[in-house]
Scaffold this motif. Structure first.
Motif, PDB file in Angstrom:
ATOM      1  N   GLY A   7       0.768  -1.229   0.000  1.00 54.31           N
ATOM      2  CA  GLY A   7       0.000   0.000   0.000  1.00 54.31           C
ATOM      3  C   GLY A   7       0.800   1.281   0.000  1.00 54.31           C
ATOM      4  O   GLY A   7       0.227   2.374  -0.079  1.00 54.31           O
ATOM      5  N   GLY A   8       2.109   1.178   0.097  1.00 53.26           N
ATOM      6  CA  GLY A   8       2.924   2.376   0.083  1.00 53.26           C
ATOM      7  C   GLY A   8       2.965   3.008  -1.304  1.00 53.26           C
ATOM      8  O   GLY A   8       2.442   2.455  -2.276  1.00 53.26           O
ATOM      9  N   GLY A   9       3.591   4.190  -1.380  1.00 50.94           N
ATOM     10  CA  GLY A   9       3.706   4.857  -2.660  1.00 50.94           C
ATOM     11  C   GLY A   9       4.076   6.310  -2.497  1.00 50.94           C
ATOM     12  O   GLY A   9       4.459   6.753  -1.412  1.00 50.94           O
ATOM     13  N   LEU A  10       3.944   7.035  -3.597  1.00 45.60           N
ATOM     14  CA  LEU A  10       4.231   8.466  -3.631  1.00 45.60           C
ATOM     15  C   LEU A  10       2.909   9.226  -3.558  1.00 45.60           C
ATOM     16  O   LEU A  10       1.977   8.935  -4.324  1.00 45.60           O
ATOM     17  CB  LEU A  10       4.974   8.810  -4.919  1.00 45.60           C
ATOM     18  N   VAL A  11       2.840  10.183  -2.646  1.00 47.12           N
ATOM     19  CA  VAL A  11       1.615  10.955  -2.477  1.00 47.12           C
ATOM     20  C   VAL A  11       1.986  12.408  -2.202  1.00 47.12           C
ATOM     21  O   VAL A  11       3.045  12.682  -1.622  1.00 47.12           O
ATOM     22  CB  VAL A  11       0.754  10.363  -1.334  1.00 47.12           C
ATOM     23  N   GLN A  12       1.137  13.317  -2.608  1.00 49.04           N
ATOM     24  CA  GLN A  12       1.379  14.736  -2.359  1.00 49.04           C
ATOM     25  C   GLN A  12       1.041  15.086  -0.915  1.00 49.04           C
ATOM     26  O   GLN A  12       0.208  14.407  -0.281  1.00 49.04           O
ATOM     27  CB  GLN A  12       0.538  15.579  -3.306  1.00 49.04           C
ATOM     28  N   PRO A  13       1.653  16.133  -0.389  1.00 53.19           N
ATOM     29  CA  PRO A  13       1.275  16.594   0.965  1.00 53.19           C
ATOM     30  C   PRO A  13      -0.227  16.836   1.046  1.00 53.19           C
ATOM     31  O   PRO A  13      -0.833  17.384   0.118  1.00 53.19           O
ATOM     32  CB  PRO A  13       2.063  17.894   1.107  1.00 53.19           C
ATOM     33  N   GLY A  14      -0.797  16.401   2.158  1.00 60.08           N
ATOM     34  CA  GLY A  14      -2.243  16.497   2.348  1.00 60.08           C
ATOM     35  C   GLY A  14      -3.005  15.298   1.849  1.00 60.08           C
ATOM     36  O   GLY A  14      -4.212  15.173   2.120  1.00 60.08           O
ATOM     37  N   GLY A  15      -2.336  14.403   1.156  1.00 57.96           N
ATOM     38  CA  GLY A  15      -2.985  13.226   0.613  1.00 57.96           C
ATOM     39  C   GLY A  15      -3.131  12.103   1.613  1.00 57.96           C
ATOM     40  O   GLY A  15      -2.785  12.241   2.800  1.00 57.96           O
ATOM     41  N   SER A  16      -3.650  10.973   1.134  1.00 55.91           N
ATOM     42  CA  SER A  16      -3.923   9.822   1.991  1.00 55.91           C
ATOM     43  C   SER A  16      -3.381   8.544   1.362  1.00 55.91           C
ATOM     44  O   SER A  16      -3.282   8.437   0.137  1.00 55.91           O
ATOM     45  CB  SER A  16      -5.434   9.656   2.191  1.00 55.91           C
ATOM     46  N   LEU A  17      -3.057   7.601   2.224  1.00 55.22           N
ATOM     47  CA  LEU A  17      -2.689   6.244   1.821  1.00 55.22           C
ATOM     48  C   LEU A  17      -3.215   5.286   2.878  1.00 55.22           C
ATOM     49  O   LEU A  17      -3.341   5.659   4.049  1.00 55.22           O
ATOM     50  CB  LEU A  17      -1.172   6.073   1.726  1.00 55.22           C
ATOM     51  N   ARG A  18      -3.493   4.058   2.454  1.00 58.69           N
ATOM     52  CA  ARG A  18      -3.823   3.013   3.416  1.00 58.69           C
ATOM     53  C   ARG A  18      -2.851   1.862   3.245  1.00 58.69           C
ATOM     54  O   ARG A  18      -2.767   1.268   2.165  1.00 58.69           O
ATOM     55  CB  ARG A  18      -5.251   2.503   3.239  1.00 58.69           C
ATOM     56  N   LEU A  19      -2.134   1.573   4.311  1.00 62.85           N
ATOM     57  CA  LEU A  19      -1.212   0.454   4.320  1.00 62.85           C
ATOM     58  C   LEU A  19      -1.921  -0.790   4.857  1.00 62.85           C
ATOM     59  O   LEU A  19      -2.788  -0.685   5.730  1.00 62.85           O
ATOM     60  CB  LEU A  19       0.002   0.754   5.195  1.00 62.85           C
ATOM     61  N   SER A  20      -1.518  -1.939   4.338  1.00 63.33           N
ATOM     62  CA  SER A  20      -2.035  -3.218   4.823  1.00 63.33           C
ATOM     63  C   SER A  20      -0.866  -4.115   5.200  1.00 63.33           C
ATOM     64  O   SER A  20       0.215  -4.032   4.603  1.00 63.33           O
ATOM     65  CB  SER A  20      -2.854  -3.912   3.733  1.00 63.33           C
ATOM     66  N   CYS A  21      -1.100  -4.971   6.164  1.00 60.49           N
ATOM     67  CA  CYS A  21      -0.110  -5.976   6.559  1.00 60.49           C
ATOM     68  C   CYS A  21      -0.857  -7.280   6.787  1.00 60.49           C
ATOM     69  O   CYS A  21      -1.680  -7.375   7.703  1.00 60.49           O
ATOM     70  CB  CYS A  21       0.627  -5.549   7.806  1.00 60.49           C
ATOM     71  N   THR A  22      -0.565  -8.261   5.960  1.00 56.68           N
ATOM     72  CA  THR A  22      -1.196  -9.568   6.089  1.00 56.68           C
ATOM     73  C   THR A  22      -0.238 -10.521   6.787  1.00 56.68           C
ATOM     74  O   THR A  22       0.934 -10.627   6.401  1.00 56.68           O
ATOM     75  CB  THR A  22      -1.595 -10.114   4.715  1.00 56.68           C
ATOM     76  N   ALA A  23      -0.755 -11.182   7.824  1.00 57.98           N
ATOM     77  CA  ALA A  23       0.074 -12.021   8.678  1.00 57.98           C
ATOM     78  C   ALA A  23      -0.250 -13.500   8.490  1.00 57.98           C
ATOM     79  O   ALA A  23      -1.376 -13.863   8.144  1.00 57.98           O
ATOM     80  CB  ALA A  23      -0.142 -11.628  10.138  1.00 57.98           C
ATOM     81  N   SER A  24       0.746 -14.331   8.739  1.00 59.14           N
ATOM     82  CA  SER A  24       0.545 -15.774   8.718  1.00 59.14           C
ATOM     83  C   SER A  24       1.569 -16.431   9.632  1.00 59.14           C
ATOM     84  O   SER A  24       2.571 -15.810  10.005  1.00 59.14           O
ATOM     85  CB  SER A  24       0.669 -16.318   7.291  1.00 59.14           C
ATOM     86  N   GLY A  25       1.289 -17.671  10.016  1.00 62.03           N
ATOM     87  CA  GLY A  25       2.247 -18.430  10.816  1.00 62.03           C
ATOM     88  C   GLY A  25       2.047 -18.319  12.311  1.00 62.03           C
ATOM     89  O   GLY A  25       2.835 -18.880  13.074  1.00 62.03           O
ATOM     90  N   PHE A  26       1.028 -17.594  12.738  1.00 57.30           N
ATOM     91  CA  PHE A  26       0.724 -17.487  14.159  1.00 57.30           C
ATOM     92  C   PHE A  26      -0.762 -17.143  14.292  1.00 57.30           C
ATOM     93  O   PHE A  26      -1.436 -16.823  13.310  1.00 57.30           O
ATOM     94  CB  PHE A  26       1.594 -16.436  14.850  1.00 57.30           C
ATOM     95  N   THR A  27      -1.257 -17.231  15.519  1.00 54.99           N
ATOM     96  CA  THR A  27      -2.676 -16.958  15.767  1.00 54.99           C
ATOM     97  C   THR A  27      -2.865 -15.442  15.850  1.00 54.99           C
ATOM     98  O   THR A  27      -2.771 -14.830  16.924  1.00 54.99           O
ATOM     99  CB  THR A  27      -3.140 -17.638  17.057  1.00 54.99           C
ATOM    100  N   PHE A  28      -3.129 -14.854  14.702  1.00 57.38           N
ATOM    101  CA  PHE A  28      -3.163 -13.394  14.559  1.00 57.38           C
ATOM    102  C   PHE A  28      -4.077 -12.744  15.585  1.00 57.38           C
ATOM    103  O   PHE A  28      -3.719 -11.739  16.193  1.00 57.38           O
ATOM    104  CB  PHE A  28      -3.631 -13.060  13.142  1.00 57.38           C
ATOM    105  N   SER A  29      -5.240 -13.322  15.813  1.00 56.63           N
ATOM    106  CA  SER A  29      -6.245 -12.687  16.666  1.00 56.63           C
ATOM    107  C   SER A  29      -5.840 -12.646  18.136  1.00 56.63           C
ATOM    108  O   SER A  29      -6.518 -11.999  18.943  1.00 56.63           O
ATOM    109  CB  SER A  29      -7.585 -13.404  16.524  1.00 56.63           C
ATOM    110  N   SER A  30      -4.749 -13.309  18.486  1.00 50.38           N
ATOM    111  CA  SER A  30      -4.306 -13.344  19.880  1.00 50.38           C
ATOM    112  C   SER A  30      -3.249 -12.308  20.220  1.00 50.38           C
ATOM    113  O   SER A  30      -2.861 -12.185  21.389  1.00 50.38           O
ATOM    114  CB  SER A  30      -3.750 -14.740  20.214  1.00 50.38           C
ATOM    115  N   TYR A  31      -2.763 -11.584  19.224  1.00 56.19           N
ATOM    116  CA  TYR A  31      -1.610 -10.713  19.434  1.00 56.19           C
ATOM    117  C   TYR A  31      -1.883  -9.249  19.099  1.00 56.19           C
ATOM    118  O   TYR A  31      -2.493  -8.950  18.058  1.00 56.19           O
ATOM    119  CB  TYR A  31      -0.428 -11.182  18.578  1.00 56.19           C
ATOM    120  N   PRO A  32      -1.372  -8.339  19.933  1.00 56.81           N
ATOM    121  CA  PRO A  32      -1.350  -6.934  19.527  1.00 56.81           C
ATOM    122  C   PRO A  32      -0.455  -6.785  18.300  1.00 56.81           C
ATOM    123  O   PRO A  32       0.493  -7.563  18.102  1.00 56.81           O
ATOM    124  CB  PRO A  32      -0.735  -6.210  20.725  1.00 56.81           C
TER     125      PRO A  32
END
Length: 116
Positions: A7-32
């Motif tokens: 989700g990263g990239g180049l954006v102008q000041p004042g703009g928006s981006l949404r980053l995502s992080c997909t996890a695997s290999g552990f019980t995701f719902s149990s961890y901060p």
């Protein structure tokens, strides 16, 4: 454990981006989960934290009111919505999980560049 940011990239000041992080290999719902960032020549800094249920969220002072961390435990994904971006937000952004043994796991990072 695997963490994959996108989700990263180049954006102008004042703009928006949404980053995502997909996890695997552990019980995701149990961890901060955390987002960090590292700008050139600077130390890695914590940006946001979300509890395992999503009920508790904490932010660095520099991003409060502009960034929102969220998670979807059904999709094993944590998000970082970034609004009103500033040039000083330019950095590589990493998601992170700390396991019960005190081991930190990191993704490969995604570059965010805020520039006109």
């Amino acid at each position: 454990v695997q963490l994959v940011e996108s989700g990263g990239g180049l954006v102008q000041p004042g703009g928006s981006l949404r980053l995502s992080c997909t996890a695997s290999g552990f019980t995701f719902s149990s961890y901060p989960m955390r987002w960090y960032r590292q700008a050139p020549g600077k130390e890695r800094e914590s940006v946001a934290l979300i509890s395992s249920s999503g009920a508790v969220r904490n932010y660095a002072e520099s991003v409060k009111g502009r960034f929102t961390i969220s998670r979807d435990n059904a999709k094993n994904t944590v998000y970082l919505q970034m609004n009103s971006l500033k040039p000083e937000d330019t950095a590589v952004y990493y998601c992170n999980v700390l396991d019960v043994f005190g081991v930190n796991y990191w993704g490969q990072g995604t570059q965010v560049t805020v520039s006109s």
